[in-house]
Design a protein around this motif. Structure first.
Motif, mmCIF file in Angstrom:
data_model
loop_
_atom_site.group_PDB
_atom_site.id
_atom_site.type_symbol
_atom_site.label_atom_id
_atom_site.label_comp_id
_atom_site.label_asym_id
_atom_site.label_seq_id
_atom_site.Cartn_x
_atom_site.Cartn_y
_atom_site.Cartn_z
ATOM 1 N N SER A 111 0.935 -1.295 -0.135
ATOM 2 C CA SER A 111 0.144 -0.127 0.105
ATOM 3 C C SER A 111 0.977 1.333 -0.169
ATOM 4 O O SER A 111 1.988 1.368 1.069
ATOM 5 N N THR A 165 -9.066 -4.194 -5.907
ATOM 6 C CA THR A 165 -9.934 -4.586 -4.662
ATOM 7 C C THR A 165 -9.848 -3.576 -3.551
ATOM 8 O O THR A 165 -10.867 -3.579 -2.772
ATOM 9 N N ARG A 220 -12.692 0.019 -0.030
ATOM 10 C CA ARG A 220 -12.900 1.315 0.660
ATOM 11 C C ARG A 220 -14.267 1.946 0.150
ATOM 12 O O ARG A 220 -14.775 2.776 1.143
ATOM 13 N N GLU A 249 -5.730 -5.456 8.086
ATOM 14 C CA GLU A 249 -5.496 -7.064 7.690
ATOM 15 C C GLU A 249 -5.952 -7.542 6.425
ATOM 16 O O GLU A 249 -6.885 -6.856 5.901
ATOM 17 N N GLY A 291 -4.144 -5.098 -6.639
ATOM 18 C CA GLY A 291 -4.059 -5.423 -5.288
ATOM 19 C C GLY A 291 -4.741 -6.839 -5.214
ATOM 20 O O GLY A 291 -5.155 -7.281 -4.205
ATOM 21 N N GLN A 351 -4.678 -17.110 -3.250
ATOM 22 C CA GLN A 351 -5.453 -16.226 -4.361
ATOM 23 C C GLN A 351 -4.644 -16.547 -5.556
ATOM 24 O O GLN A 351 -5.254 -16.530 -6.468
HETATM 25 P P1 AMP Z 1 -4.991 -1.552 -0.973
HETATM 26 O O1 AMP Z 1 -5.731 -0.326 -1.229
HETATM 27 O O2 AMP Z 1 -4.797 -2.431 -2.031
HETATM 28 O O3 AMP Z 1 -3.723 -1.203 -0.010
HETATM 29 O O4 AMP Z 1 -6.055 -2.554 0.170
HETATM 30 C C1 AMP Z 1 -6.870 -1.929 1.180
HETATM 31 C C2 AMP Z 1 -7.186 -3.192 1.994
HETATM 32 O O5 AMP Z 1 -7.983 -3.905 1.676
HETATM 33 C C3 AMP Z 1 -6.142 -3.901 2.452
HETATM 34 O O6 AMP Z 1 -5.427 -3.632 3.518
HETATM 35 C C4 AMP Z 1 -6.887 -5.311 2.665
HETATM 36 O O7 AMP Z 1 -7.647 -5.215 3.989
HETATM 37 C C5 AMP Z 1 -7.852 -5.152 1.866
HETATM 38 N N1 AMP Z 1 -7.659 -5.945 0.523
HETATM 39 C C6 AMP Z 1 -7.497 -5.573 -0.890
HETATM 40 N N2 AMP Z 1 -7.132 -6.493 -1.739
HETATM 41 C C7 AMP Z 1 -7.232 -7.596 -0.852
HETATM 42 C C8 AMP Z 1 -6.784 -9.119 -1.217
HETATM 43 N N3 AMP Z 1 -6.487 -9.421 -2.668
HETATM 44 N N4 AMP Z 1 -6.917 -9.983 -0.449
HETATM 45 C C9 AMP Z 1 -7.164 -9.849 1.123
HETATM 46 N N5 AMP Z 1 -7.496 -8.177 1.291
HETATM 47 C C10 AMP Z 1 -7.476 -7.227 0.374
#
Ligand code: AMP
Length: 201
Positions: free
Chosen positions: A9, A31, A36, A72, A100, A107
């Motif tokens: 992130s 994702t 969000r 998480e 993401g 996965q």
């Molecule tokens: P990101 O903006 O990609 O950092 O995602 C923000 C949050 O969404 C992460 O901290 C996770 O809680 C959740 N998340 C996004 N993509 C995934 C994924 N492929 N597997 C599990 N959790 C995810």
């Protein structure tokens, strides 16, 4: 074109994914962004189903809230179920950029199974390499609600333990593109496009 964009992130995944989706004219599925925005809307009306949001996304958000807020990973089975249903939809048939996702070896394996079932292939997995210090600085600078120091540190730990192994996973498949994400966004995009052309031969 089918690409997955990986990295921590704050690595610039969102920016690069948008540029690549518009360059290749394919839909972008982020994702983190989906989660969000669904969670933000659900905060306004926790009990009502918002008709603006796809029921598939609502279902995902309901199961994901606590995990996202704590920094998480959302459980694999929840994410895998969501991606499976989403990739089966018609708008994804001609290609996509996944941002993401995947975040764990499980996965990634399930994505491969699904693509095999669909008769589709992944062109490349792009990993945006950025130092831990830069990830922390960028995450704290954008100050989203899930960007507290505690959640940022937890996400970095998860990146190391759960997501970094994907470098080996895609490296073994000869699909990995490691790109230095600590450069101007246009430079990163240009490097990705150059590398993709090389990979395509
Ligand atoms: P990101 O903006 O990609 O950092 O995602 C923000 C949050 O969404 C992460 O901290 C996770 O809680 C959740 N998340 C996004 N993509 C995934 C994924 N492929 N597997 C599990 N959790 C995810």
């Amino acid at each position: 074109m089918r690409l997955v964009i990986l990295g921590g992130s704050g690595a610039g995944k969102g920016t690069q994914a948008e540029c690549l989706a518009s360059h290749f004219q394919v839909p972008l599925l982020s994702t983190g962004e989906i989660l969000r925005s669904a969670l933000a809307l659900k905060t306004v009306s926790k009990t009502e189903i918002d008709p603006e949001i796809d029921p598939l996304v609502m279902g995902l958000a309901a199961q994901a809230r606590g995990y996202v807020e704590q920094g998480e990973l959302v459980p694999d089975e929840v994410m895998i179920g969501f991606i499976r249903q989403r990739l089966l939809q018609q708008d994804m048939a001609q290609g996509w950029i996944l941002e993401g996702y995947p975040r764990t070896a499980f996965q990634a394996e399930e994505l491969d199974f699904l693509l095999e079932e669909l008769g589709q292939g992944l062109n490349a997995a792009i990993w945006l390499e950025v130092s831990e210090a830069v990830l922390i600085r960028r995450s704290l600078a954008r100050s989203r609600s899930d960007d507290t120091l505690e959640t940022v540190q937890r996400r970095i730990q998860t990146l190391e333990t759960a997501t970094k192994p994907l470098q080996d996973y895609y490296g073994y498949q000869q699909r990995l593109l490691l790109v230095n994400g600590d450069q101007a966004p246009e430079t990163v995009t240009a490097e990705i496009l150059r590398n993709l052309a090389v990979l395509a031969g």
